[in-house]
Design a protein around this motif. Structure first.
Motif, PDB file in Angstrom:
ATOM      1  N   HIS A 143     -14.265   1.988   1.636  1.00 32.28           N
ATOM      2  CA  HIS A 143     -13.599   1.865   0.342  1.00 32.28           C
ATOM      3  C   HIS A 143     -14.580   1.449  -0.753  1.00 32.28           C
ATOM      4  O   HIS A 143     -14.450   1.878  -1.906  1.00 32.28           O
ATOM      5  N   ARG A 194       0.826  -1.214   0.000  1.00 33.83           N
ATOM      6  CA  ARG A 194       0.000   0.000   0.000  1.00 33.83           C
ATOM      7  C   ARG A 194       0.859   1.262   0.000  1.00 33.83           C
ATOM      8  O   ARG A 194       0.562   2.224  -0.717  1.00 33.83           O
ATOM      9  N   ALA A 213     -16.320   4.625  -1.640  1.00 36.63           N
ATOM     10  CA  ALA A 213     -15.456   5.504  -2.438  1.00 36.63           C
ATOM     11  C   ALA A 213     -15.421   5.045  -3.889  1.00 36.63           C
ATOM     12  O   ALA A 213     -15.420   5.865  -4.816  1.00 36.63           O
ATOM     13  N   HIS A 214     -15.381   3.727  -4.092  1.00 39.52           N
ATOM     14  CA  HIS A 214     -15.389   3.212  -5.464  1.00 39.52           C
ATOM     15  C   HIS A 214     -16.708   3.545  -6.163  1.00 39.52           C
ATOM     16  O   HIS A 214     -16.711   3.969  -7.330  1.00 39.52           O
ATOM     17  N   VAL A 264      -4.985   1.452  -1.643  1.00 42.38           N
ATOM     18  CA  VAL A 264      -5.677   0.350  -0.963  1.00 42.38           C
ATOM     19  C   VAL A 264      -6.573  -0.398  -1.938  1.00 42.38           C
ATOM     20  O   VAL A 264      -6.570  -1.636  -1.993  1.00 42.38           O
ATOM     21  N   ARG A 265      -7.313   0.377  -2.739  1.00 47.89           N
ATOM     22  CA  ARG A 265      -8.309  -0.254  -3.617  1.00 47.89           C
ATOM     23  C   ARG A 265      -7.674  -0.982  -4.795  1.00 47.89           C
ATOM     24  O   ARG A 265      -8.148  -2.058  -5.180  1.00 47.89           O
ATOM     25  N   ASP A 300      -7.253  10.494  -4.502  1.00 47.78           N
ATOM     26  CA  ASP A 300      -6.450  10.369  -3.287  1.00 47.78           C
ATOM     27  C   ASP A 300      -5.505   9.177  -3.422  1.00 47.78           C
ATOM     28  O   ASP A 300      -5.964   8.031  -3.474  1.00 47.78           O
ATOM     29  N   GLY A 359      -5.962   6.256  -0.721  1.00 44.47           N
ATOM     30  CA  GLY A 359      -7.170   5.455  -0.885  1.00 44.47           C
ATOM     31  C   GLY A 359      -7.134   4.616  -2.143  1.00 44.47           C
ATOM     32  O   GLY A 359      -7.513   3.435  -2.133  1.00 44.47           O
ATOM     33  N   GLU A 360      -6.661   5.216  -3.230  1.00 45.12           N
ATOM     34  CA  GLU A 360      -6.565   4.461  -4.485  1.00 45.12           C
ATOM     35  C   GLU A 360      -5.582   3.309  -4.345  1.00 45.12           C
ATOM     36  O   GLU A 360      -5.778   2.238  -4.941  1.00 45.12           O
TER      37      GLU A 360
END
Length: 438
Positions: A410, A135, A413-414, A162-163, A156, A159-160
């Motif tokens: 998450h 990450r 967010a997606h 992690v995803r 971000d 966050g991106e």
């Protein structure tokens, strides 16, 4: 009279140890790739490496420790063969392309991801640290790409990171069940391209939000109907076994629950328990099937009129599962990874499960596009595949970092990116929370 010495005679003890460990790792990789992780014993590895069993144990105490070393060696080798990317580029698809050339890498990685999710597993700390490193490295790469204009400023990096790591893990597992449908490299390339667009980007050709939404097709059953075989007493006993096993797995996890504990909870002998479920693996399969049945009973899709709203409600179910049934998330993660080899007794059922799940979400995203909620430049089949992979991958990460990974956040967010909220003059329809874990 001078005596000749072989090159190995002049090696230091540390160098000899390093060579022997490397030989063990190479042998284990060859055997794991050819036969599968579970079919290979420590004695098999020792014989392949030209060592005695006690000799191998001086270097690796367990097969799990060897698996960690094999995966670590494969991932490290990828850094050596892939050209250093230019500043601002995104290397994820390139790394995936390399991994695809390494025999046995994907099933090995899946085995480690699932098995090590149990906190007291010997490889748990390694995998937890690995996720942190992945990450952090991905976030730095994305931040650099944003500086160079490759990633949109609205995104971000943390966050991106992690995803994308989560979806990547999920795709690697999906590819073992649906090899004809999943192209990991292509999926990552497509995702890299859309990172260059603003969050919530919509194609100008997408029509206005429809007032009359498309009907939502009911989800197909992921598991067979409830057990109706045998005498009533036997069915009742199997129901009791599954109910108590679900409770034990939810409280303590799969790894810390024994068949003896389940038998004691039900109030039967271990031999009686094994009459219905002869192995712990068979019981685990039945528990996962029962978990799916219970989830299907809780879903109330008919109460949500729009496909986009049904999708937006799903993170609420993920949040509840993390609080109410954390052990069952672990149960699912362990068995879905264990069953990846084609000869595993649960492989066919998981293949059916993934195929049905992806098809259901494809229909939902397709309906959302017809309703004007999903942009026309987005492919419903791809969005469904990415969604299922993302959800599974986030659950894996959560099992290694339950305080730091918020699966529901998450997922939201997606969806904010894929299904942005409608304009203010077009209020959303009322939603009803539902649970539909992939």
């Amino acid at each position: 009279m001078a005596t000749s010495t072989s090159p190995t005679d002049s090696l230091s003890r540390a160098e000899k140890t390093a060579r022997t460990r490397a030989s063990i790792v190479r042998s284990a990789h060859d055997l794991f790739a050819g036969r599968g992780y579970r079919a290979v014993s420590l004695r098999d590895i020792a014989a392949h490496a030209g060592l005695s069993h006690p000799g191998l144990l001086r270097h690796f105490a367990t097969k799990d420790a060897i698996l960690v070393a094999v995966v670590d060696a494969v991932e490290t080798s990828g850094l050596d063969v892939i050209p250093f990317p230019p500043p601002g580029s995104l290397p994820f698809s390139g790394l995936a392309e390399h991994n695809a050339t390494v025999p046995g890498y994907l099933p090995l990685f899946a085995a480690l991801t699932g098995e090590a999710s149990v906190p007291d597993h010997p490889a748990h700390a390694y995998m937890r640290a690995r996720y942190v490193q992945v990450r952090e490295a991905a976030a730095r790469t994305l931040a650099d790409a944003r500086t160079h204009g490759r990633v949109d400023p609205s995104r971000d990096p943390a966050g991106e990171a992690v995803r994308i790591a989560a979806a990547w893990d999920g795709l690697q597992l999906l590819a073992q069940y649906l090899p004809q449908q999943v192209d990991i490299v292509d999926a990552l390339r497509r995702h890299e391209e859309r990172l260059g667009r603003p969050v919530g980007h919509r194609d100008h050709a997408t029509p206005s939000r429809a007032e009359d939404p498309s009907p939502i097709a009911p989800a197909p059953p992921l598991v067979p109907a409830d057990d109706t075989n045998g005498y009533r007493v036997g069915r009742s006993r199997r129901t009791a076994i599954l109910t108590d096993a679900l409770a034990l797995f939810a409280r303590s996890g799969y790894g810390d629950t024994s068949l003896r504990q389940v038998a004691d909870a039900v109030g039967v002998s271990k031999s009686t328990l094994m009459h219905h479920y002869p192995t712990k693996e068979a019981l685990l399969s039945a528990v996962v099937a029962e978990r799916d049945r219970r989830i299907e009973r809780k879903v109330e899709q008919a109460a949500i009129p729009r496909a986009a709203d049904a999708l937006r409600a799903m993170p609420d179910g993920a949040a509840r599962d993390a609080v109410d049934e954390p052990g069952l998330i672990q149960v699912y993660a362990v068995l879905s990874c264990e069953a990846a080899p084609a000869d595993h007794p649960a492989h066919a059922s998981f293949t059916h499960r993934f195929r049905a799940t992806v098809a259901h979400f494809t229909a939902l995203f397709d309906a959302a596009r017809r309703d004007g909620d999903l942009s026309y430049d987005r492919d419903p089949a791809f969005e469904a595949m990415w969604w299922v992979a993302l959800w599974d991958g986030l659950q894996y990460q959560w099992l290694y970092d339950r305080e730091g990974i918020d699966v529901a956040a998450h997922l939201r967010a997606h969806l904010d990116d894929v299904l942005p909220a409608p304009p203010l003059d077009q209020p959303e329809a009322a939603t009803t929370s539902s649970t539909a874990s992939p």
